[in-house]
Design an enzyme around this catalytic site. Structure first.
Site, PDB file in Angstrom:
ATOM      1  N   ASP A 200      -4.117  -2.394  -8.462  1.00 55.69           N
ATOM      2  CA  ASP A 200      -3.898  -1.671  -7.285  1.00 55.69           C
ATOM      3  C   ASP A 200      -2.539  -1.182  -7.556  1.00 55.69           C
ATOM      4  OD1 ASP A 200      -4.595  -1.177  -4.510  1.00 55.69           O
ATOM      5  OD2 ASP A 200      -2.851  -1.890  -4.084  1.00 55.69           O
TER       6      ASP A 200
ATOM      7  N   GLU B 250       0.653   0.770  -4.849  1.00 54.50           N
ATOM      8  CA  GLU B 250       1.185   1.343  -3.499  1.00 54.50           C
ATOM      9  C   GLU B 250       1.846   2.636  -3.828  1.00 54.50           C
ATOM     10  OE1 GLU B 250       0.245   0.094  -0.669  1.00 54.50           O
ATOM     11  OE2 GLU B 250      -0.927  -1.448  -1.896  1.00 54.50           O
TER      12      GLU B 250
ATOM     13  N   ASN C 195       2.513  -0.056   3.587  1.00 51.61           N
ATOM     14  CA  ASN C 195       2.862  -1.111   2.885  1.00 51.61           C
ATOM     15  C   ASN C 195       4.181  -1.997   2.910  1.00 51.61           C
ATOM     16  OD1 ASN C 195       4.754   0.385   1.882  1.00 51.61           O
ATOM     17  ND2 ASN C 195       3.364   1.654   0.551  1.00 51.61           N
TER      18      ASN C 195
ATOM     19  N   HIS D  20      -1.878  -4.848   1.615  1.00 52.92           N
ATOM     20  CA  HIS D  20      -1.391  -3.546   1.384  1.00 52.92           C
ATOM     21  C   HIS D  20      -0.050  -3.772   0.429  1.00 52.92           C
ATOM     22  CE1 HIS D  20      -4.175  -1.470   3.997  1.00 52.92           C
ATOM     23  NE2 HIS D  20      -3.800  -2.159   4.841  1.00 52.92           N
TER      24      HIS D  20
ATOM     25  N   ASP E 248      -3.424  -7.355  -3.129  1.00 50.26           N
ATOM     26  CA  ASP E 248      -4.510  -6.460  -3.054  1.00 50.26           C
ATOM     27  C   ASP E 248      -5.449  -6.651  -4.213  1.00 50.26           C
ATOM     28  OD1 ASP E 248      -4.169  -5.771  -0.742  1.00 50.26           O
ATOM     29  OD2 ASP E 248      -3.560  -3.455  -0.849  1.00 50.26           O
TER      30      ASP E 248
END
Length: 216
Positions: A16, A18, A64, A196, A201
């Site tokens: 994942d 961000e 986040n 997040h 995640d």
């Protein structure tokens, strides 16, 4: 997925990102998290914040919880991506809404490749002795090739097989009201520990993927 008598053999990496926003051409990755696993369980983890070189927008930070102060002094994408590429080498990538995360990884790789091309001559002047400048560039990363400081990106498009758990869940759980990772996971009894944030995640994505495999 290669299966033998109901068992699957490949190494998978749930990951994942961000980011500072939604546009991979303008925005930047600020965190990558990944979990490498196979049928026996988790093998290893990868997690790092990334200094984006641009301010962290307030709206993205609200999602986040990542701030400019948290990113100050962290490694840049050009420092992080080689390690991430080594971490995912040879595996199947798993991501929720995979086009988003993949587009950001590939966007960073493209920028790195373009910058390396622009700066290669000047960097070689600064980094390498006259003897080193006359040695061939180790484009194949072979073990006996001369070691240089400049990273030549091996590719700008990820060559991996990629599984999108969002698409998989839509096919296997068609009656869900929403398919974002947090709400879908909660509806299936999975618990987010740090929503997040990239590594958690990624862990949640892995657990969703395993549920989908059982449903298959």
């Amino acid at each position: 997925m290669d299966q033998t008598q109901g068992r699957w053999k490949q190494v998978c990496i749930a990951f994942d990102t961000e980011t500072t926003g939604l546009d991979p051409k303008q925005d930047r990755i600020v965190e990558i998290g990944a979990v490498k696993f196979d049928e026996r369980g988790i093998i290893s983890r990868f997690s790092t914040l990334i200094y984006p070189g641009i301010p962290m927008p307030e709206e993205a930070g609200k999602v986040n919880g990542i701030t400019d102060a948290m990113l100050e002094g962290k490694p840049t994408a050009v420092e992080v991506l080689p390690d991430f590429l080594r971490f995912i080498e040879g595996g199947i990538l798993v991501a929720h809404n995979a086009p988003f995360d993949v587009s950001f990884i590939q966007g960073e790789l493209e920028r790195i490749a373009q910058e390396a091309q622009r700066q290669r001559s000047s960097q070689e002047e600064l980094l390498f002795s006259p003897e080193e400048k006359n040695t061939p560039s180790p484009a194949d990363f072979s073990s006996d090739a001369p070691k240089r400081s400049l990273w030549h990106p091996p590719y700008t498009v990820l060559p991996h097989a990629i599984v999108d758990t969002r698409i998989l869940a839509k096919e296997l759980f068609p009656n869900q009201s929403r398919y974002n990772l947090q709400e879908l996971a909660a509806s299936l009894g999975l618990v987010a520990k740090e929503a997040h944030r990239a590594e958690d995640d990624a862990r949640l994505c892995m657990e969703l993927f395993l549920i989908c495999l059982k449903r298959l």
